[in-house]
Each structure stands twice: as structure tokens, then as C-alpha cells.
Design a protein around this motif. Structure first.
Motif, short mmCIF file in Angstrom:
data_model
loop_
_atom_site.label_atom_id
_atom_site.label_comp_id
_atom_site.label_asym_id
_atom_site.label_seq_id
_atom_site.Cartn_x
_atom_site.Cartn_y
_atom_site.Cartn_z
N SER A 12 83.14 72.20 71.43
CA SER A 12 83.87 71.68 70.26
C SER A 12 82.91 71.51 69.09
CB SER A 12 84.51 70.33 70.60
OG SER A 12 84.64 69.56 69.42
N ARG A 17 79.07 68.26 65.83
CA ARG A 17 78.60 67.57 64.60
C ARG A 17 78.16 66.14 64.93
NH1 ARG A 17 84.26 68.67 61.86
NH2 ARG A 17 84.09 70.92 61.62
N GLN A 43 92.71 66.96 76.84
CA GLN A 43 92.97 66.18 75.60
C GLN A 43 94.43 65.74 75.52
OE1 GLN A 43 92.55 69.39 75.88
NE2 GLN A 43 93.24 70.61 74.16
N VAL A 57 89.37 66.26 70.25
CA VAL A 57 88.08 65.60 70.36
C VAL A 57 87.32 65.83 69.05
CG1 VAL A 57 87.93 65.82 72.87
CG2 VAL A 57 86.97 67.65 71.45
N GLN A 69 87.99 61.68 64.19
CA GLN A 69 87.59 62.40 62.98
C GLN A 69 86.07 62.39 62.82
OE1 GLN A 69 89.10 64.55 61.34
NE2 GLN A 69 91.27 64.13 61.58
N SER A 70 85.47 63.55 63.09
CA SER A 70 84.00 63.62 63.10
C SER A 70 83.37 63.15 61.78
CB SER A 70 83.56 65.04 63.43
OG SER A 70 84.09 65.96 62.51
N ASN A 113 91.20 76.41 65.14
CA ASN A 113 91.21 75.52 66.26
C ASN A 113 91.94 76.10 67.46
OD1 ASN A 113 90.69 73.16 67.41
ND2 ASN A 113 91.70 71.91 65.86
N ARG A 115 94.34 74.88 69.24
CA ARG A 115 95.81 74.75 69.21
C ARG A 115 96.44 75.74 68.23
NH1 ARG A 115 96.63 68.71 66.51
NH2 ARG A 115 95.72 69.19 64.50
N1 LIG Z 1 89.20 67.11 61.99
C1 LIG Z 1 88.86 66.83 63.35
C2 LIG Z 1 89.02 68.09 64.15
C3 LIG Z 1 88.99 67.83 65.61
C4 LIG Z 1 89.26 69.12 66.37
O1 LIG Z 1 89.84 70.06 65.82
N2 LIG Z 1 88.86 69.19 67.64
C5 LIG Z 1 89.09 70.37 68.44
C6 LIG Z 1 87.79 70.87 69.03
S1 LIG Z 1 86.65 71.35 67.78
C7 LIG Z 1 90.03 70.05 69.57
O2 LIG Z 1 89.99 68.99 70.14
N3 LIG Z 1 90.92 71.01 69.92
C8 LIG Z 1 91.84 70.84 70.98
C9 LIG Z 1 93.13 71.57 70.73
O3 LIG Z 1 93.22 72.31 69.75
O4 LIG Z 1 94.02 71.39 71.56
C10 LIG Z 1 87.44 66.28 63.44
O5 LIG Z 1 86.62 66.63 62.58
O6 LIG Z 1 87.13 65.50 64.34
#
Ligand SMILES: N[C@@H](CCC(=O)N[C@@H](CS)C(=O)NCC(=O)O)C(=O)O
Length: 216
Positions: A12, A17, A43, A57, A69-70, A113, A115
Motif C-alpha cells: 500500500s 508514506r 480491510q 489502509v 488518511q496518510s 487504487n 477498489r
Molecule cells: N487517501 C487515503 C488512501 C488510502 C488508500 O487508498 N489505501 C489503499 C491502499 S494504498 C487501500 O486500502 N485499498 C484497499 C481497497 O481499495 O480496497 C490515504 O492517503 O490514506
């Protein structure tokens, strides 16, 4: 004494980050892997979605506080822990750092992403090649703009000669770009900066392949 737990996934880029930021600030943390693919995506399990209803995540837990939110997590670390500030406190550089980091983390990353890819397969019937072209297209579009901006902003790193939030966002995004076969030779400034960052111990320790849950 910090009591930090990071829920993430080795690949991820948003969790990557946060790992970089924690390492730059030399903060110890417990890592809890959330496998984004296994079991239909951990998740989505109640044990995780009760913590982050967005089912994405990372989540950082600090004592009683749970944050997702990172970018917000990294702001929280900047504001609550010692170590190098990743977003400058004031001045023009503050807004340059924020805007370049958002160019990557808000305009490029979410469109590619997991999803989104799953939606493209299931609802739009996109095949693997179409999904690959989609991912490359959005990364390349973002990187062409970033390359132009870095021509004036960069020094050793993305913004001058100090590591900032932009670098923390860039390295994971380049990891994704390479994973999906983006031709990085079109982005010489990005490549130059990333080459320096990749050997920095905080970035090495945070790299996906160095995580305990790395699973190729
Ligand atoms: N804007 C969020 C983005 C979080 C995000 O997109 N996480 C992805 C991994 S990089 C995730 O958990 N994807 C799971 C999915 O799409 O089901 C952040 O910066 O934390």
C-alpha cells in the motif's frame, strides 16, 4: 514514550508514506498487516472496518486515538512528535510542499487504487491490458506535470535540499509506477531525486520488500 500501531499492507503506497514518516522521525511502532486481497480483502472485515469505515489502509493508533488518511497521520506526527518536520510550519515553502504532495496523493494515487481496479473489472468489463493502460495513463499524466514543477522546486530532494512530505509521497508512487511498467526515463528529475531517496535508511526500512508481510 510513543505507543504507536500501524495497520497497513506491504504494497500500500499510503501505508508506505506513513512508514517513511515514522522512520524519518525515528519512532518505533508495531506493524499490523491487513491483507488487501486475502479473504476477499481483510480491510472489509468488521474487525478492521469498525476502526476505519472507509475500509482503506492505513490506520495509525496512538493510545486512544485512531487516525486514517496518510497525509493527516503525517501532519499529526509532525505536530505531536520530535524529528524533522515534513511540512514546514510556515512560509511559501509550506504551501509548495502541501500542493506538490497533494498532486501525488490526491490527484494521482486514488484513481489507481485496488477498489477502482476491481470496479473497472466487474462493472466496466475492463480486461487486464485496459486496466494497465488506465494505471499508466494517470500516473504518466501526473508525473509529466510534477516533472515540470520539480524543475524549479527541486534541489537534492523534491523541494530544495531538505526531505519533505513530497518526497514521502513520491517514492511510493514511483514504486507503483515501476510496478505497472511506466517508462520512468521520461521523468529524469523524478528519477534523480528518487535515486537519492531510495538509499536513505528511513526509506529503505519502509520499502515494501522489507516489510514482514511482503508476499510476492
Ligand atoms: N487517501 C487515503 C488512501 C488510502 C488508500 O487508498 N489505501 C489503499 C491502499 S494504498 C487501500 O486500502 N485499498 C484497499 C481497497 O481499495 O480496497 C490515504 O492517503 O490514506
Amino acid at each position: 514514550m510513543a505507543n504507536l500501531t500501524l495497520y497497513g499492507y506491504w504494497r500500500s503506497s499510503a501505508a508506505y508514506r506513513v512508514r517513511i514518516a515514522l522512520n524519518l522521525k525515528q519512532l518505533d511502532y508495531t506493524s499490523v498487516p491487513v491483507h488487501l486481497v486475502k479473504d476477499g480483502g481483510q480491510q472489509h472485515a468488521t474487525s478492521y472496518s469498525s476502526m476505519n469505515a472507509s475500509e482503506l489502509v492505513p490506520v495509525l493508533v496512538d493510545g486512544e486515538l485512531q487516525l486514517n488518511q496518510s497525509l493527516s497521520i503525517i501532519d499529526y506526527l509532525d505536530e505531536n512528535y520530535a524529528g524533522p518536520l515534513l511540512t514546514p510550519e510556515s512560509g511559501d515553502r509550506r504551501y509548495l510542499v502541501k500542493s506538490l504532495a497533494q498532486d501525488i496523493a490526491i490527484d494521482v494515487h486514488p484513481i489507481n487504487n485496488l477498489r477502482v481496479m476491481q470496479y473497472l473489472s466487474k462493472e466496466v468489463n475492463a480486461d487486464d491490458n485496459q486496466k494497465l493502460n488506465w494505471t499508466r495513463h494517470w500516473i504518466e499524466l501526473g508525473f509529466h506535470a510534477l516533472e515540470k514543477k520539480l524543475a524549479s522546486a527541486s534541489g537534492t530532494y523534491c523541494v530544495g535540499d531538505e526531505i519533505s512530505l513530497v518526497d514521502v509521497c513520491l517514492v511510493p508512487q514511483v514504486y507503483n509506477a515501476e510496478r505497472f511498467g511506466v517508462d520512468m526515463s521520461a521523468f529524469p528529475i523524478i528519477q534523480r531525486v528518487v535515486e537519492v531517496l531510495r538509499v536513505h535508511p528511513a526509506f529503505v526500512k519502509a520499502a515494501p520488500e522489507n516489510q514482514p508481510d511482503a508476499d510476492y
